[in-house]
Design a protein around this motif. Structure first.
Motif, mmCIF file in Angstrom:
data_model
loop_
_atom_site.group_PDB
_atom_site.id
_atom_site.type_symbol
_atom_site.label_atom_id
_atom_site.label_comp_id
_atom_site.label_asym_id
_atom_site.label_seq_id
_atom_site.Cartn_x
_atom_site.Cartn_y
_atom_site.Cartn_z
ATOM 1 N N ILE A 263 -17.937 -3.931 -1.927
ATOM 2 C CA ILE A 263 -17.462 -4.012 -0.432
ATOM 3 C C ILE A 263 -16.358 -2.851 -0.170
ATOM 4 C CG2 ILE A 263 -16.397 -5.362 1.303
ATOM 5 C CD1 ILE A 263 -17.181 -7.706 -0.646
ATOM 6 N N PRO A 264 -16.938 -1.622 0.899
ATOM 7 C CA PRO A 264 -16.093 -0.662 1.151
ATOM 8 C C PRO A 264 -14.588 -1.034 1.519
ATOM 9 C CG PRO A 264 -18.199 -0.295 1.859
ATOM 10 C CD PRO A 264 -18.030 -1.765 1.620
ATOM 11 N N SER A 265 -14.314 -1.856 2.453
ATOM 12 C CA SER A 265 -13.138 -2.157 3.127
ATOM 13 C C SER A 265 -12.288 -2.735 1.928
ATOM 14 C CB SER A 265 -13.531 -3.217 4.077
ATOM 15 O OG SER A 265 -14.182 -4.609 4.006
ATOM 16 N N TYR A 266 -12.933 -3.741 0.942
ATOM 17 C CA TYR A 266 -12.292 -4.165 0.004
ATOM 18 C C TYR A 266 -11.822 -3.156 -1.048
ATOM 19 C CZ TYR A 266 -10.779 -7.497 -3.504
ATOM 20 O OH TYR A 266 -9.617 -8.411 -4.340
ATOM 21 N N ARG A 267 -12.531 -2.325 -1.329
ATOM 22 C CA ARG A 267 -12.318 -1.407 -2.459
ATOM 23 C C ARG A 267 -11.107 -0.429 -1.808
ATOM 24 N NH1 ARG A 267 -17.229 0.283 -2.881
ATOM 25 N NH2 ARG A 267 -17.004 1.956 -1.339
ATOM 26 N N ILE A 268 -11.393 -0.142 -0.640
ATOM 27 C CA ILE A 268 -10.367 0.968 0.027
ATOM 28 C C ILE A 268 -8.873 0.078 0.173
ATOM 29 C CG2 ILE A 268 -9.623 2.337 1.856
ATOM 30 C CD1 ILE A 268 -12.635 3.076 2.368
ATOM 31 N N GLY A 269 -8.867 -1.082 0.501
ATOM 32 C CA GLY A 269 -7.677 -1.829 0.809
ATOM 33 C C GLY A 269 -6.932 -2.104 -0.467
ATOM 34 N N ILE A 270 -7.627 -2.533 -1.558
ATOM 35 C CA ILE A 270 -7.031 -2.769 -2.729
ATOM 36 C C ILE A 270 -6.299 -1.406 -3.285
ATOM 37 C CG2 ILE A 270 -7.735 -3.203 -5.247
ATOM 38 C CD1 ILE A 270 -7.026 -5.960 -4.140
ATOM 39 N N ILE A 271 -6.985 -0.285 -3.351
ATOM 40 C CA ILE A 271 -6.403 0.776 -3.853
ATOM 41 C C ILE A 271 -5.219 1.184 -2.941
ATOM 42 C CG2 ILE A 271 -6.839 3.161 -4.403
ATOM 43 C CD1 ILE A 271 -9.774 2.581 -5.161
ATOM 44 N N GLY A 272 -5.602 1.325 -1.623
ATOM 45 C CA GLY A 272 -4.400 1.545 -0.689
ATOM 46 C C GLY A 272 -3.240 0.432 -0.909
ATOM 47 N N ASN A 273 -3.390 -0.651 -1.257
ATOM 48 C CA ASN A 273 -2.271 -1.498 -1.497
ATOM 49 C C ASN A 273 -1.498 -1.216 -2.564
ATOM 50 O OD1 ASN A 273 -1.801 -4.593 -0.278
ATOM 51 N ND2 ASN A 273 -3.882 -4.246 0.266
ATOM 52 N N ILE A 274 -2.028 -0.671 -3.649
ATOM 53 C CA ILE A 274 -1.360 -0.161 -5.053
ATOM 54 C C ILE A 274 -0.345 0.687 -4.560
ATOM 55 C CG2 ILE A 274 -1.763 0.684 -6.980
ATOM 56 C CD1 ILE A 274 -4.151 -0.768 -7.337
ATOM 57 N N PHE A 275 -0.916 1.809 -4.028
ATOM 58 C CA PHE A 275 -0.015 2.912 -3.662
ATOM 59 C C PHE A 275 0.847 2.812 -2.573
ATOM 60 C CE2 PHE A 275 -3.528 4.793 -5.937
ATOM 61 C CZ PHE A 275 -3.032 5.655 -6.917
ATOM 62 N N ALA A 276 0.609 2.104 -1.411
ATOM 63 C CA ALA A 276 1.610 1.711 -0.509
ATOM 64 C C ALA A 276 2.625 0.941 -0.815
ATOM 65 C CB ALA A 276 0.692 1.279 0.594
ATOM 66 N N ARG A 277 2.432 -0.128 -1.633
ATOM 67 C CA ARG A 277 3.368 -0.948 -2.085
ATOM 68 C C ARG A 277 4.209 -0.283 -3.384
ATOM 69 N NH1 ARG A 277 2.397 -6.245 -0.048
ATOM 70 N NH2 ARG A 277 0.566 -6.586 0.734
ATOM 71 N N LEU A 278 3.861 0.604 -3.862
ATOM 72 C CA LEU A 278 4.620 1.444 -4.874
ATOM 73 C C LEU A 278 5.889 2.002 -4.257
ATOM 74 C CD1 LEU A 278 2.661 3.545 -7.006
ATOM 75 C CD2 LEU A 278 3.637 1.431 -7.768
ATOM 76 N N GLY A 279 5.792 2.381 -2.893
ATOM 77 C CA GLY A 279 6.968 2.816 -2.036
ATOM 78 C C GLY A 279 7.675 1.500 -1.270
ATOM 79 N N SER A 280 6.900 0.984 -0.591
ATOM 80 C CA SER A 280 7.361 -0.043 0.253
ATOM 81 C C SER A 280 8.079 -1.374 -0.554
ATOM 82 C CB SER A 280 6.361 -0.664 1.271
ATOM 83 O OG SER A 280 5.526 -1.265 0.678
ATOM 84 N N GLY A 281 7.189 -1.563 -1.638
ATOM 85 C CA GLY A 281 7.736 -2.687 -2.692
ATOM 86 C C GLY A 281 9.089 -2.130 -3.433
ATOM 87 N N ALA A 282 9.359 -1.238 -3.435
ATOM 88 C CA ALA A 282 10.910 -0.737 -3.995
ATOM 89 C C ALA A 282 11.843 -1.055 -3.091
ATOM 90 C CB ALA A 282 10.768 0.617 -4.316
ATOM 91 N N THR A 283 11.773 -0.952 -1.856
ATOM 92 C CA THR A 283 13.029 -1.157 -0.810
ATOM 93 C C THR A 283 13.744 -2.287 -0.764
ATOM 94 O OG1 THR A 283 11.383 -1.516 0.928
ATOM 95 C CG2 THR A 283 11.933 0.828 0.766
#
Length: 475
Positions: A263-283
């Motif tokens: 599922i393209p939206s799921y695949r992109i969403g999961i990978i995007g979650n990983i990298f975006a939260r590496l930054g925002s999850g630290a704050t």
């Protein structure tokens, strides 16, 4: 299929689940403000205290995939009671911990309970209420998820400054006692006569991979074990994850459905979650420490300063859905991810001359952008799932959220140590830490912004038909 229950159970069950959600979200946010004070009392470098945060997040990530099967096997009431009991006992053990190592062990016990509270409560609500009542009930339960982060930082700062850090854990005990009584009285004992098969081999491989990779990254950052051993753990963790992937490709009922990644939206969403939260999850971890160690704020001042972040997030919740529906996921996520990275990096502009009003505006804007990011990512990831993939997809998203945030905390701590030029056993003065915090924010912001390249792979039509904000999440 919904269960037939007496009216009092249907009336008070949402309150029981809401109480458990409040316990978990309060505990998650109350600790960050107290970490510098806890470090002084335990004789530790404040830059090493991230292990107390990571231990909880990683434990939650490991147990989420098994929560549904455990509820089917032992019953929702039994498992929910055990979850509250373990969470409360873990809180007591945290308060009694005389060292960081024992505190980390107690946080693991607390994490076992915390990992089961929300999934099991959500499952009980799902099985009790018909579909037409499910959304308003979930919306009601989500309210404590907003109140907990609003109270947590301030309460943590006040307790550590005027009483003792031990009370940030002890306050869970009376709430837990009420939760045990309410669960025994109003939580239904729902279970399947024959629980669905559980992929134990896949679960063990996946969990082993997560643990080894996390230990390797933390070992490389803190130098608590030798570099050679850290590299060995990194290789072993990668091998375990590769073994899980090969196992899942051949299993008829894998832990996470392989169809999810078609599922393209799921695949992109999961990978995007990983990298975006590496930054925002630290704050949430980084900012209270920055205010205290870098700018010299008192714990209570640092806690109060965090309130605009939560208020900004609340405001965005009412606007996110309409914005996504109007502009589409691709435009929103590319633009907002870049804004998120810039917003995190702009904390490097804050110093001792920054006025409280300017800081409040800065944190409020960050809260708005951060909340929009989480809402859009979650809705994109889950929006195209059907009844066959919804459970597995939601479980994997929950694991990724916890794991990437824990990695974000670990990476920000590593940056702080590198930029400050200090060891884990030496406390650096504010004159050294302030530029180290600024450089860390720049690095963390760059990590978050890189996720925009992932969301740029979305096509204009993908996910656009089902834009909706999550009604039961932690953001």
């Amino acid at each position: 299929m919904t269960a037939e229950l007496d009216p009092s159970t249907r009336r008070f069950l949402p309150w029981v689940v809401a109480l458990s959600f409040f316990m978990q979200t309060l505990d998650t946010t109350i600790l960050n403000t107290a970490l510098p004070g806890m470090a002084r009392d335990l004789g530790e470098n404040p830059l090493r205290m991230q292990s107390a945060v990571i231990a909880y997040m990683l434990t939650v990530a490991l147990l989420i995939p098994a929560s549904g099967w455990l509820a089917d096997r032992f019953g929702t009431r039994t498992l929910f009671l055990w979850a509250i009991a373990l969470f409360s006992l873990g809180s007591l053990a945290c308060a009694l911990s005389p060292s960081l190592n024992l505190l980390v062990a107690a946080r693991v016990v607390q994490g076992v309970g915390g990992a089961l509270l929300v999934p099991v409560g959500r499952l009980a609500v799902l099985r009790v209420f018909p579909r037409e009542e499910f959304l308003p009930v979930m919306s009601f339960i989500a309210i404590p998820g907003l109140i907990g982060p609003l109270l947590g930082p301030t309460l943590g700062g006040v307790l550590v400054e005027y009483v003792s850090w031990h009370w940030i854990f002890l306050i869970n005990l009376p709430v837990g006692a009420i939760g045990v009584w309410a669960s025994w009285r109003f939580m239904p004992q729902l279970r399947r006569a024959v629980p669905a098969a559980f992929d134990w081999i896949g679960y063990l491989l996946f969990s082993l991979g997560l643990m080894l990779l996390s230990l390797a990254l933390q070992g490389l950052g803190e130098h608590v074990v030798g570099t050679a051993l850290s590299i060995l753990l990194l290789i072993a963790g990668s091998a375990a994850m590769a073994a899980y992937w090969l196992h899942a490709a051949r299993s008829s009922r894998p832990l996470f459905e392989m169809a999810l990644f078609r599922i393209p939206s799921y695949r992109i969403g999961i990978i995007g979650n990983i990298f975006a939260r590496l930054g925002s999850g630290a704050t949430p971890f980084l900012t209270p420490m920055f205010l205290q160690l870098g700018l010299g704020y008192a714990p209570s001042q640092a806690g109060l300063a965090m309130i605009p972040t939560v208020l900004g997030a609340m405001l965005t919740k009412t606007l996110a859905t309409r914005l996504i529906q109007r502009a589409g996921y691709r435009r929103v996520l590319i633009a907002n991810t870049l804004l998120l990275g810039l917003m995190i990096a702009s904390f490097a502009l804050i110093d001792a001359t920054t006025t409280p009003w300017s800081l409040a505006l800065h944190l409020g804007l960050f809260g708005m952008i951060n909340s929009l990011q989480f809402t859009a990512m979650n809705a994109l990831t889950l929006g195209d799932l059907d009844e066959h993939t919804a459970s597995s997809g939601n479980s994997l998203l929950s694991v990724v959220m916890q794991l990437s945030m824990s990695l974000g905390v670990a990476s920000s701590s590593l940056f702080l140590l590198l930029f400050s030029g200090t060891s884990l056993h030496d406390a650096a003065p504010a004159a050294v830490l302030l530029p180290a915090f600024h450089a860390t924010y720049l690095s963390v912001g760059a990590m978050a912004a890189l996720a925009s390249f992932i969301f740029a792979q979305l096509r204009r039509h993908e996910g656009s038909s089902k834009a909706q904000a999550s009604t039961f999440g932690e953001e």
